[in-house]
Design an enzyme around this catalytic site. Sequence first.
Site, mmCIF file in Angstrom:
data_model
loop_
_atom_site.group_PDB
_atom_site.id
_atom_site.type_symbol
_atom_site.label_atom_id
_atom_site.label_comp_id
_atom_site.label_asym_id
_atom_site.label_seq_id
_atom_site.Cartn_x
_atom_site.Cartn_y
_atom_site.Cartn_z
ATOM 1 N N ARG A 132 0.844 -1.218 0.000
ATOM 2 C CA ARG A 132 0.000 0.000 0.000
ATOM 3 C C ARG A 132 0.860 1.242 0.000
ATOM 4 N NH1 ARG A 132 -4.736 0.604 -1.635
ATOM 5 N NH2 ARG A 132 -5.517 -1.119 -0.383
ATOM 6 N N ARG A 188 1.772 -6.124 -10.008
ATOM 7 C CA ARG A 188 2.185 -5.498 -8.728
ATOM 8 C C ARG A 188 2.323 -6.510 -7.602
ATOM 9 N NH1 ARG A 188 -2.996 -2.399 -5.943
ATOM 10 N NH2 ARG A 188 -4.497 -4.118 -6.142
ATOM 11 N N HIS A 233 0.172 3.838 -10.445
ATOM 12 C CA HIS A 233 -0.810 4.214 -9.417
ATOM 13 C C HIS A 233 -0.118 4.922 -8.233
ATOM 14 C CE1 HIS A 233 -3.963 3.748 -6.389
ATOM 15 N NE2 HIS A 233 -4.726 3.080 -7.189
ATOM 16 N N ASP A 286 -12.911 9.594 -6.421
ATOM 17 C CA ASP A 286 -12.356 8.497 -7.229
ATOM 18 C C ASP A 286 -12.814 8.726 -8.668
ATOM 19 O OD1 ASP A 286 -12.310 4.839 -6.816
ATOM 20 O OD2 ASP A 286 -11.297 6.198 -8.227
ATOM 21 N N GLU A 288 -2.830 9.224 -10.840
ATOM 22 C CA GLU A 288 -2.301 8.057 -11.562
ATOM 23 C C GLU A 288 -2.303 8.301 -13.070
ATOM 24 O OE1 GLU A 288 -5.233 6.318 -8.379
ATOM 25 O OE2 GLU A 288 -4.994 4.988 -10.101
HETATM 26 O O1 TA6 Z 1 -7.101 4.251 -8.347
HETATM 27 C C1 TA6 Z 1 -8.314 4.260 -7.727
HETATM 28 C C2 TA6 Z 1 -8.704 2.846 -7.326
HETATM 29 O O2 TA6 Z 1 -9.138 2.111 -8.441
HETATM 30 C C3 TA6 Z 1 -9.755 2.989 -6.247
HETATM 31 O O3 TA6 Z 1 -11.027 2.618 -6.720
HETATM 32 C C4 TA6 Z 1 -9.241 2.106 -5.116
HETATM 33 O O4 TA6 Z 1 -9.755 0.820 -5.225
HETATM 34 C C5 TA6 Z 1 -7.738 2.188 -5.343
HETATM 35 O O5 TA6 Z 1 -7.600 2.126 -6.755
HETATM 36 C C6 TA6 Z 1 -6.900 1.193 -4.597
HETATM 37 O O6 TA6 Z 1 -7.086 -0.095 -5.114
HETATM 38 P P1 TA6 Z 1 -6.342 -1.312 -4.339
HETATM 39 O O7 TA6 Z 1 -6.700 -2.541 -5.114
HETATM 40 O O8 TA6 Z 1 -4.881 -1.007 -4.367
HETATM 41 O O9 TA6 Z 1 -6.877 -1.264 -2.939
#
Ligand code: TA6
Length: 306
Positions: free
Chosen positions: A80, A106, A175, A220, A278
């Site tokens: 994260r 990832r 991301h 989002d 992103e």
């Molecule tokens: O980038 C936005 C997103 O798609 C959000 O909807 C949220 O889910 C985030 O990515 C994080 O996703 P993850 O799978 O890393 O928890």
Amino acid sequence: MADDLASPEILKLNRQYGAFGRIAFREGPGGFTIAVLANQRGSCEICLHGGQVLSYRPIGHAAVIWRSAHAVYEPGKAIRGGIPVCWPWFGPHPERKDLPAHGFARTMDWKIAGTEYSNEKSELRLVLRDTPETLAVWPHRFELELHVILGDNLRVRLTAKNTGDDDFTFTEALHGYYMVRQIADVCVMGLEGAKFTDSLVPGSAPQTEENPIVFRAETDRIYSDDGEVVISDPGIGRELVLSKSGSGSTVVWNPWIAKSQRMSDFGDDEYLRMLCVEQANIGDAAVTLAPGKSHTLSLSINVDLK
Ligand code: TA6
């Protein structure tokens, strides 16, 4: 000295690819191998698990990249924070709900393709190729290269190559999670006039962004945009200028309170100190490659004091 008690694998990597004070490898959390790039302008760390930039700190500046204090460092799990590589799909898999969001890149271990350095730059190239496991969920042969260049800014280039015999189509994102002092004081500029869809309202009609984006709730959004974005952070006294090429989508995300509480690897109040912007190719910007062809998504991160 970092090498005093390093494992034989880490010592071997440093012998083969290291350069004192410029490029080094160390064991990180979860036993993951971390590459450390350094030069006179700053430092950057990249985890071979996930091919994920974990930190970037230009000399004399606060950290640019954010990582959760609750991040998990385990095989098969996403870390994260940092700059996760979302590939070959962004978000939920279009058909298979049993597959992880944001693809498999990832959560896989990348290999070192090479390092190089000069007076101005320190560089790392990592590579990921198809495996029987990836072919089972995504039946295409590929080669993915992550090229990280630490100079007077940080550049991250993600190149996908079709090494198979049939066309394939993918979506993707770098991301990035960015450190901010206080999300309530931050605004994102550069997307005014761009069309966006609100991922919090699935199926909603596209809207047009009219103003710099401020954050007062979970946000989002997927923008159709190929330009530069600026994260203005008066709390730290800087602007993060995110330039890109090979990207037709920009995602802006802050989980805010309720979603932060639902994520086990995200502190309840960490939404106050982070923001995701992103560089992506999603929806109509999905990329189709013929056999032998490649596509590069490139990000440059510049820090301007304000
Ligand atoms: O980038 C936005 C997103 O798609 C959000 O909807 C949220 O889910 C985030 O990515 C994080 O996703 P993850 O799978 O890393 O928890």
